[in-house]
Write a protein that holds these residues in place. Structure first.
Motif, mmCIF file in Angstrom:
data_model
loop_
_atom_site.group_PDB
_atom_site.id
_atom_site.type_symbol
_atom_site.label_atom_id
_atom_site.label_comp_id
_atom_site.label_asym_id
_atom_site.label_seq_id
_atom_site.Cartn_x
_atom_site.Cartn_y
_atom_site.Cartn_z
ATOM 1 N N LYS A 60 42.992 50.704 48.133
ATOM 2 C CA LYS A 60 42.420 49.534 47.451
ATOM 3 C C LYS A 60 43.294 48.306 47.652
ATOM 4 C CE LYS A 60 39.421 51.251 43.776
ATOM 5 N NZ LYS A 60 39.109 51.162 42.327
ATOM 6 N N ARG A 61 44.605 48.495 47.613
ATOM 7 C CA ARG A 61 45.487 47.347 47.822
ATOM 8 C C ARG A 61 45.319 46.807 49.231
ATOM 9 N NH1 ARG A 61 49.007 50.835 45.137
ATOM 10 N NH2 ARG A 61 50.542 51.017 46.828
ATOM 11 N N ASN A 62 45.154 47.684 50.183
ATOM 12 C CA ASN A 62 44.908 47.265 51.573
ATOM 13 C C ASN A 62 43.589 46.499 51.676
ATOM 14 O OD1 ASN A 62 44.939 47.042 54.389
ATOM 15 N ND2 ASN A 62 44.057 49.088 54.685
ATOM 16 N N TYR A 63 42.550 47.045 51.052
ATOM 17 C CA TYR A 63 41.230 46.411 51.094
ATOM 18 C C TYR A 63 41.275 45.012 50.493
ATOM 19 C CZ TYR A 63 36.416 45.331 49.794
ATOM 20 O OH TYR A 63 35.214 44.688 49.620
ATOM 21 N N TYR A 64 41.905 44.900 49.330
ATOM 22 C CA TYR A 64 41.905 43.600 48.655
ATOM 23 C C TYR A 64 42.858 42.607 49.307
ATOM 24 C CZ TYR A 64 38.729 45.259 45.097
ATOM 25 O OH TYR A 64 37.616 45.730 44.454
ATOM 26 N N ILE A 79 46.662 28.936 57.134
ATOM 27 C CA ILE A 79 47.564 29.353 56.060
ATOM 28 C C ILE A 79 47.608 30.880 55.961
ATOM 29 C CG2 ILE A 79 48.081 29.233 53.590
ATOM 30 C CD1 ILE A 79 48.398 26.587 55.074
ATOM 31 N N TYR A 80 46.465 31.509 55.894
ATOM 32 C CA TYR A 80 46.388 32.964 55.752
ATOM 33 C C TYR A 80 46.434 33.605 57.139
ATOM 34 C CZ TYR A 80 45.652 32.555 50.782
ATOM 35 O OH TYR A 80 45.844 32.308 49.456
ATOM 36 N N LEU A 81 47.597 34.153 57.482
ATOM 37 C CA LEU A 81 47.839 34.644 58.838
ATOM 38 C C LEU A 81 47.337 36.066 59.055
ATOM 39 C CD1 LEU A 81 51.444 33.192 59.240
ATOM 40 C CD2 LEU A 81 49.253 32.122 59.832
ATOM 41 N N GLY A 82 47.161 36.817 57.972
ATOM 42 C CA GLY A 82 46.653 38.175 58.105
ATOM 43 C C GLY A 82 47.311 39.120 57.122
ATOM 44 N N VAL A 83 47.062 40.415 57.324
ATOM 45 C CA VAL A 83 47.625 41.462 56.475
ATOM 46 C C VAL A 83 48.610 42.269 57.308
ATOM 47 C CG1 VAL A 83 47.124 43.493 55.060
ATOM 48 C CG2 VAL A 83 45.511 41.573 55.109
ATOM 49 N N CYS A 234 42.328 32.299 45.713
ATOM 50 C CA CYS A 234 41.070 32.539 44.985
ATOM 51 C C CYS A 234 41.052 33.978 44.456
ATOM 52 C CB CYS A 234 39.866 32.273 45.892
ATOM 53 S SG CYS A 234 39.479 33.597 47.052
ATOM 54 N N ILE A 235 40.094 34.270 43.613
ATOM 55 C CA ILE A 235 39.937 35.620 43.060
ATOM 56 C C ILE A 235 39.281 36.512 44.110
ATOM 57 C CG2 ILE A 235 38.748 37.023 41.333
ATOM 58 C CD1 ILE A 235 40.949 35.476 40.077
ATOM 59 N N GLU A 236 39.952 37.596 44.444
ATOM 60 C CA GLU A 236 39.367 38.535 45.405
ATOM 61 C C GLU A 236 39.105 39.903 44.788
ATOM 62 O OE1 GLU A 236 43.337 40.207 45.175
ATOM 63 O OE2 GLU A 236 42.586 38.167 45.131
ATOM 64 N N PHE A 237 39.748 40.192 43.643
ATOM 65 C CA PHE A 237 39.752 41.562 43.128
ATOM 66 C C PHE A 237 38.522 41.907 42.300
ATOM 67 C CE2 PHE A 237 42.380 38.884 40.325
ATOM 68 C CZ PHE A 237 41.687 38.991 39.130
#
Length: 539
Positions: A60-64, A79-83, A234-237
């Motif tokens: 779940k942490r990976n997904y979110y 800004i958001y380069l990835g996971v 933003c809210i993702e969860f």
């Protein structure tokens, strides 16, 4: 094995990262830990299970983390380069290294703090131009991500009621220990009352595309002016916190600006957004949603205080924030439950009835027109034309006194129901206006005088047009000069409750000016605080 705590300790060390590190700063919320390294930021979701999210499974942490990256790219760029995976092999942890992934982090380009909205506000570097750009960006964003059937359901009256009750229920365990139960109960009752009275408006919002896939956590600390405007975090969860009325999303930012001491900036943002989004209805909802959002921040702080081992200084600071958020929520609740007596006045043919009817439509409140009340008092039908000299017959001083007395009585009946009301009449002298002021004082409601203005030529043209078309008003061109001579300027009405509009402008522009937060009583209080609240910050 508890990998997360070991990883948190390693991420405090510059040597753990696969790139140069200038300085490590750590920030923490109740659901995540963030490590700032100079050029890059790593955000790890805590392995926690709260009522509104469950981050305990690694999957779940990976997904979110991926959800956070995707969703935040809507309002930011580069800004958001990835996971990145944090792996474990042979007793060693590494970022994007060999081994089995045991944790995941969102990797971001680090934004300069000097470019954040809150820092720029405190340094006096934010002007109306930048706020207009932000309002335009948000209006375009909501239009680009409109709601579908699933999303719209989250803005229904039933859902809003359930969310409010859920929030109050979650806050009840903190009563007395963390905030005043009397204030809490007042806000709770005010919220329920507003929801009941305004049910048709919530339905109107869902039917007219005002429910969107929003940001969900729109605050001044999440907005940066760096290579354009960047809005992050933003809210993702939980979709239900992100799917909402655009007015609710914007109210979060406006409430945050109020909290930081910038109510004028908040008002300008709301005014400009409402204009760009062509959404005058939102003015009715803003204080309600500001209150809801202030309560959310109160709850989050209570949870943070309860679940995090923190020092005495930080604990005291959080407690002060809780008190301030509750005070704001209380102020908003008083404002959205307090009726307003709208006095729409001015010379004949100045556009009073047009303005009054449009305000009535938008605010969903009753309007009482002196022309209709007068004719009803004397047993006439609305379009019965009374061709009488100036101030004679049903327009004599005695008849006018009866008419204005009846208007105020009708207004009082609405106010006693807890409703706002509009009076559409000339109110040409200080005595008539004084009686309206006295009613507002006696019933403890807001009062706003909207003075309708138009040029002599336009007013006369409108009066001439009445010769051939139906009109409830009996005022004609031959009465104009006498009306003008008898009309007493509104010099005795304080500026803060007196709005002048030129009805030569479009109806939309007039209503926008009337409903603008800069002209509303709720934003008149405490504006002195808005004169460059700089604090002790290096700019």
């Amino acid at each position: 094995m508890n990998h997360q705590e070991k990883i948190f300790q390693l991420m405090k060390k510059p040597g753990f990262y696969p790139h140069a590190v200038s300085k490590i700063e750590q920030r923490e919320t109740h659901i995540s830990k963030v490590f700032l390294t100079g050029d890059y930021v790593y955000k790890i979701k805590k392995s926690v299970n709260l009522e509104f999210l469950d981050y305990t499974p690694l999957a779940k942490r990976n997904y979110y983390c991926h959800q956070e990256t995707t969703l935040n790219r809507r309002l930011s760029h580069n800004i958001y380069l990835g996971v990145v995976a944090i792996s474990f092999k042979d007793g060693r942890y590494s970022i994007s290294g060999p081994g089995k992934p045991v944790e995941y982090a969102v990797k971001m380009r680090q934004l300069p703090e000097d470019c954040s909205l809150i820092r720029m506000l405190k340094c006096g570097k934010i002007d109306n131009t930048l706020i207009k750009q932000l309002a335009r960006m948000l209006a375009d964003f909501y239009q680009y991500y409109p709601g579908n059937e699933k999303i719209t359901a989250f803005g229904s009256w039933e859902t809003i009621c359930a969310k409010c009750e859920e929030n109050f229920g979650q806050m009840e365990k903190f009563l007395r220990e963390m905030f005043n139960d009397r204030i809490f109960n007042v806000i709770h009752a005010a919220t329920r009352s507003f929801l009941i009275r305004r049910k048709p408006l919530f339905l109107h919002r869902t039917e007219n595309g005002k429910i969107c896939d929003c940001h969900g956590d729109l605050r001044s600390g999440h907005i940066y002016f760096d290579d354009g405007i960047q809005i992050i975090d933003c809210i993702e969860f939980n979709e239900r916190y992100r799917y909402s009325d655009m007015a609710s999303d914007l109210a979060f930012l406006a409430m945050d600006l109020d909290f930081e001491g910038f109510p004028k900036i908040a008002g300008h943002l709301i005014n400009t957004f409402a204009q760009y989004a062509n959404d005058p209805n939102m003015f009715v909802l803003i204080d309600f949603y500001k209150c809801y959002r202030a309560l959310i921040r109160t709850k989050v702080n209570c949870i943070h205080l309860e679940n995090t081992s923190i020092g005495d200084w930080k604990k005291a600071n959080i407690c002060r924030e809780i008190d301030r958020y509750m005070d704001l929520a209380y102020q908003y609740a008083l404002q959205f439950t307090r009726p307003t007596l709208w006095v729409v006045c001015g010379m004949p043919a100045s556009g009073k009835s047009t303005i009054s009817n449009e305000l009535s439509r938008i605010l969903n409140i009753k309007v009482f027109c002196s022309d209709l009340v007068r004719k009803e008092l004397f047993g006439l039908k609305p379009h019965d034309f009374m061709n009488v000299p100036f101030e004679k017959g049903i327009y004599s001083k005695g008849a006018s006194s009866l008419t204005y007395g009846k208007l105020l009585l009708l207004a009082q009946e609405e106010i006693e129901k807890g409703a706002s009301v509009i009076l559409d009449a000339t109110f040409s002298n200080t005595h008539q206006r004084g009686e309206a002021l006295r009613l507002a004082m006696d019933t403890d409601v807001n009062i706003i005088f909207v003075e309708c203005l138009s040029s002599v030529n336009l007013s006369k043209a409108r009066l001439i047009k009445r010769r051939t078309g139906p009109s409830i008003s009996d005022a004609r061109i031959r009465h104009f000069e006498q009306f003008k001579k008898r009309f007493e300027p509104l010099n005795e009405i304080p500026d803060e409750i007196h709005i002048s509009v030129s009805t030569e402008e479009s109806l939309e522009e007039c209503v926008q000016k009337i409903l603008s937060r800069d002209n509303m009583l709720s934003d008149r209080e405490g504006t002195e605080k808005d004169e460059h609240r700089t604090s002790n910050i290096q700019c």
